[in-house]
Each structure stands twice: as C-alpha cells, then as structure tokens.
Design a protein around this motif. Structure first.
Motif, PDB file in Angstrom:
ATOM      1  N   TYR A 138       0.809  -1.228   0.000  1.00  0.00           N
ATOM      2  CA  TYR A 138       0.000   0.000   0.000  1.00  0.00           C
ATOM      3  C   TYR A 138       0.842   1.277   0.000  1.00  0.00           C
ATOM      4  O   TYR A 138       0.501   2.252  -0.654  1.00  0.00           O
ATOM      5  CB  TYR A 138      -0.944   0.009   1.204  1.00  0.00           C
ATOM      6  N   LEU A 141       2.237   2.156  -3.590  1.00  0.00           N
ATOM      7  CA  LEU A 141       1.337   2.184  -4.749  1.00  0.00           C
ATOM      8  C   LEU A 141       1.210   3.579  -5.345  1.00  0.00           C
ATOM      9  O   LEU A 141       0.911   3.740  -6.529  1.00  0.00           O
ATOM     10  CB  LEU A 141      -0.056   1.679  -4.351  1.00  0.00           C
ATOM     11  N   GLN A 177      -2.697  -9.108   0.262  1.00  0.00           N
ATOM     12  CA  GLN A 177      -2.277  -7.877   0.938  1.00  0.00           C
ATOM     13  C   GLN A 177      -2.503  -8.051   2.437  1.00  0.00           C
ATOM     14  O   GLN A 177      -3.559  -7.706   2.979  1.00  0.00           O
ATOM     15  CB  GLN A 177      -3.081  -6.662   0.438  1.00  0.00           C
ATOM     16  N   SER A 198      -9.526  -4.047  -1.343  1.00  0.00           N
ATOM     17  CA  SER A 198      -9.498  -2.580  -1.414  1.00  0.00           C
ATOM     18  C   SER A 198      -9.231  -2.090  -2.828  1.00  0.00           C
ATOM     19  O   SER A 198      -9.680  -1.006  -3.208  1.00  0.00           O
ATOM     20  CB  SER A 198      -8.410  -2.030  -0.476  1.00  0.00           C
ATOM     21  N   HIS A 199      -8.522  -2.870  -3.622  1.00  0.00           N
ATOM     22  CA  HIS A 199      -8.182  -2.468  -4.982  1.00  0.00           C
ATOM     23  C   HIS A 199      -8.711  -3.420  -6.046  1.00  0.00           C
ATOM     24  O   HIS A 199      -8.587  -3.138  -7.233  1.00  0.00           O
ATOM     25  CB  HIS A 199      -6.661  -2.330  -5.123  1.00  0.00           C
ATOM     26  N   ASP A 200      -9.296  -4.537  -5.614  1.00  0.00           N
ATOM     27  CA  ASP A 200      -9.886  -5.494  -6.553  1.00  0.00           C
ATOM     28  C   ASP A 200     -10.960  -6.284  -5.808  1.00  0.00           C
ATOM     29  O   ASP A 200     -10.635  -7.109  -4.962  1.00  0.00           O
ATOM     30  CB  ASP A 200      -8.815  -6.435  -7.112  1.00  0.00           C
TER      31      ASP A 200
END
Length: 304
Positions: A138, A141, A177, A198-200
């Motif tokens: 994180y 990124l 993650q 959170s991202h996928d």
C-alpha cells in the motif's frame, strides 16, 4: 432527545460486551487518513498516525490533541513493546522502527533477503519480545501514503523479528495484501487480515487464523471470518477471545469461532482500533478523518 444507538446486534451475546447507554464520541477530526492507534497507560495517552499528513498525533484526556512527531516518514501501524517503547511501521522509509526512551530511533527491520521491504503496515509484539509485522504494498502504490515504487520482495509477507538475534523471518507468504494482525489472549493463535479487496473486489476481504507453534512457527492456516462491508484493516482481541475488526461501516465483533455477533456503527470508514483507558475498556477507533472512542463492558487483551 436521545441520540441513535450505534449498536447493531447480531447475537444476544454481544449485549454482554457493550454498555447500552454508552455512545460513540468523536475526540478529534481533521486527519486525512487516521490509522495505527496505540494506548500508553503509564502516560495516560493515545498515539495514532495521520499517514498522508506525515504526522503522529497524541491525545490525552485532559490535554486534548497535539503533534507527537512530524514528519513521521508516513508512519502507519503502531504498537508498544514489553519495555513500553513505541514500535512503528513507516511507509516512507519502508521500515519498522522503535522509539527509545530518550527519543532516539532504532531501525528494527528494513530489508529481507537483501532487498527492501515493501511498506510495513501493522505490527504487534508478543510476550516473548518477538516483533510480528505485515508487509503489503500500500505504501508504494502511490505518493499519497508513501513514495511510489516497484516492490522488491516477491511476496507480501508476514514477518517475525527474533528478539535475541534481530533476525527477520518470513512466516507467511501467501497473502494478497496482509494488513492488521493480533494475537489471541493466550497467544496460541495469530489473526491476520487480508485487505486486498481494497483495490480489486475479486480479491480477499477476510481474516485468517494460524496456530502458533513454539512461539515462532505458524501452521493450520484457515479463514476465520469474512467482512461483509468494506475490508478488514486493523484488528484487536478482548480478554474473552472475541475479535474486533475495522470495516467499511464501523467495527465488527466476532466470537472466538468466527461468528459475527455485533457491530458498532461509525460514520466514517474505520481503519484501525485499540483498547485503552485505565481499565482497557475504552475502544479507540481511527476512522478516515477522525478519532472516536466508546466505552465497552469488556477489556482488551493486549498490554496497554
């Protein structure tokens, strides 16, 4: 007119963990992303991170809020060790540090197998002094919570730092993650959140449990629970072994078998939480821009 209750009861057992008349209090606001609360009983204070603003803040019951450290190297998760020293995960310098009693900084971990860590996120210290921390990506990124960079580690690991030798060992390497982590009260179980959704949305939003063997090896990994709103981030356990997790709609409480028994609704997305106060029965919650607290009928298991 009484304020609306913040509680969502999923199981009658949750009623024994909460104080029905207690209400959620907003203690401070103005953060960009509040994270990593840790209570210091001997100083009667709470420290927490405001990651994008590069600062660690301090709250005391009588003194309000002040800046404890700035810049903070994009510090995220914090805990204290068995000697009462602050241990922090820094996104900016991709390391885990300890603040000594005199205020100096000791680097505990910044690399593994000759390569830089990704961006240490959250950390706990076991009773034997070993330091356990998660290392997702994180903080690299983007430039918002650290410095954008390509990961050097082949996996997003959970690490154990040996208190005697300082050696760092990757104890889990199959997370998408890894994020928050917490030991059960007897330290025989380690819980680790996977927040990759959170991202996928197709990736995990669950918490896994592992048996702790010999105080250092993890085995029998299994999914402990799923978060139904948002993602799991910071987690803590209470003295009865219930697990309290951050989520998109507040704080979720699971019994030791992984059954959701209740929620504390919070107006903002929750990132992390910790038990504090003189009796460890005050839950401090970092949620997006604010620091909240609420009194409970149960105490936290971690040493304050």
């Amino acid at each position: 007119m009484a304020s609306e209750s913040p509680y969502e009861i999923h199981d009658p057992r949750f009623l024994h963990l909460i104080v029905g008349s207690a209400r959620l209090e907003e203690l401070h606001t103005g953060c960009r992303w509040a994270e990593g609360p840790v209570w210091f009983s001997d100083a009667n204070q709470l420290l927490w991170s405001d990651i994008p603003n590069q600062r660690i803040l301090r709250w005391t019951p009588d003194g309000g809020v002040s800046v404890y450290r700035q810049p903070s190297n994009f510090a995220n998760g914090n805990t204290r060790d068995r000697q009462g020293r602050l241990v922090s995960c820094e996104h900016g310098l991709r390391r885990v540090t300890r603040t000594e009693i005199d205020g100096s900084i000791t680097v505990l971990a910044e690399s593994h197998a000759g390569k830089r860590l990704n961006s240490p996120n959250d950390v706990v210290v076991r009773s034997d002094g070993s330091v356990w921390f998660t290392d997702p990506t994180y903080g690299i990124l983007s430039d918002y919570e650290g410095y954008r960079a390509e990961p050097e580690q082949a996996a997003r690991n959970v690490y154990r730092l040996d208190p005697e030798t300082g050696a760092i060992e990757a104890v889990i390497g199959d997370f998408a993650q890894p994020n928050g982590l917490a030991f059960s009260p007897d330290e025989r179980t380690l819980y680790v959140a996977d927040s990759a959704a959170s991202h996928d949305p197709a990736l995990p939003r669950h918490i896994r449990a592992f048996d702790v063997a010999d105080g250092r090896r993890l085995q029998n990994g299994r999914v402990f629970c799923h978060i139904d709103t948002g993602i799991p981030d910071g987690i803590r356990t209470d003295v009865s072994g219930n697990l309290w997790s951050s989520a998109g709609d507040g704080v979720h409480c699971f019994d030791p078998a992984g059954t959701l028994i209740g929620k504390i609704r919070v107006p903002q997305t929750v990132a992390n939480l910790t038990f504090g106060g003189p009796r460890r029965n005050r839950l401090f919650i970092t949620a997006t821009a604010s620091l909240y607290s609420i009194y409970l009928a149960i105490s936290g298991s971690q040493r304050p």
